[in-house]
Design a protein around this motif. Structure first.
Motif, PDB file in Angstrom:
ATOM      1  N   LYS A  29       0.745  -1.262   0.040  1.00  0.00           N
ATOM      2  CA  LYS A  29       0.142   0.147  -0.004  1.00  0.00           C
ATOM      3  C   LYS A  29       0.698   1.303  -0.178  1.00  0.00           C
ATOM      4  CE  LYS A  29      -3.832  -2.110   2.583  1.00  0.00           C
ATOM      5  NZ  LYS A  29      -4.618  -2.229   3.757  1.00  0.00           N
ATOM      6  N   ALA A  30       1.742   1.203   0.948  1.00  0.00           N
ATOM      7  CA  ALA A  30       2.931   2.349   0.843  1.00  0.00           C
ATOM      8  C   ALA A  30       3.541   2.500  -0.364  1.00  0.00           C
ATOM      9  CB  ALA A  30       3.779   2.389   2.142  1.00  0.00           C
ATOM     10  N   MET A  31       3.827   1.422  -1.088  1.00  0.00           N
ATOM     11  CA  MET A  31       4.648   1.510  -2.389  1.00  0.00           C
ATOM     12  C   MET A  31       3.775   1.932  -3.211  1.00  0.00           C
ATOM     13  SD  MET A  31       6.814  -1.639  -4.151  1.00  0.00           S
ATOM     14  CE  MET A  31       5.220  -2.583  -4.394  1.00  0.00           C
ATOM     15  N   ARG A  32       2.324   1.694  -3.491  1.00  0.00           N
ATOM     16  CA  ARG A  32       1.461   2.250  -4.397  1.00  0.00           C
ATOM     17  C   ARG A  32       1.381   3.791  -4.115  1.00  0.00           C
ATOM     18  NH1 ARG A  32      -4.042  -0.430  -4.751  1.00  0.00           N
ATOM     19  NH2 ARG A  32      -4.157   0.685  -6.666  1.00  0.00           N
ATOM     20  N   VAL A  33       1.364   4.217  -2.790  1.00  0.00           N
ATOM     21  CA  VAL A  33       1.200   5.830  -2.625  1.00  0.00           C
ATOM     22  C   VAL A  33       2.446   6.446  -3.210  1.00  0.00           C
ATOM     23  CG1 VAL A  33       1.106   7.540  -0.831  1.00  0.00           C
ATOM     24  CG2 VAL A  33      -0.478   5.470  -0.679  1.00  0.00           C
TER      25      VAL A  33
END
Length: 153
Positions: A29-33
């Motif tokens: 999720k953090a990588m997508r953000v």
């Protein structure tokens, strides 16, 4: 002599529905953000460079044509990188090991770009370098690999 019990659990299934979906790890999720933020910043930077190239070619004299061509090339490269990062951010939801490898490659390209920017005197490249390093580290972790290599129904 009996064999020890296996520590791996079978995939959870619901009768009539098949496999339960795996929850997306926090690192993904953090990588997508980070991919979406970097993509948005690259769109903004590419648009500003494109505007600057148009202004130089429209209002500059004939000696300014060379720098305008370089500005066009850098603007197109920034917009292509923005397209790649936003596309990978979207593809991370579906998974697939190729997407994970592509995130690592794009992170390495971004890191090389920001690293070169630091040496060329652009002091603002530090946060981008940190975000690119985060993309590489997050995509290389075991939980992230398990997410991208999971069985999909």
């Amino acid at each position: 002599m009996s064999t020890p019990p296996s520590t791996t659990l079978p995939p959870l299934t619901v009768p009539g529905y098949g496999l339960l979906p795996m929850a997306m790890p926090g690192q993904v999720k953090a990588m997508r953000v980070a991919l979406f933020v970097l993509g948005g910043l690259n769109v903004a930077g590419g648009a500003l460079l494109l505007f600057g190239a148009v202004a130089v070619s429209a209002f500059g004299d004939s000696s300014d044509r060379g720098p305008a061509g370089v500005l066009y090339a850098v603007a197109v490269a920034a917009l292509l990188m923005a397209t790649a990062t936003i596309t990978l951010g979207i593809w991370c939801a579906r998974g697939g090991n190729r997407t994970r490898v592509a995130v690592i490659v794009v992170g390495a390209l971004l890191a090389a770009n920001y690293f070169a920017g630091i040496f060329l005197g652009q002091g603002f490249s530090g946060p981008g370098l940190a975000a690119a390093a985060f993309l590489i580290v997050a995509a290389a972790q075991a939980d992230t690999k398990a997410w991208f290599c999971r069985r999909r129904a």
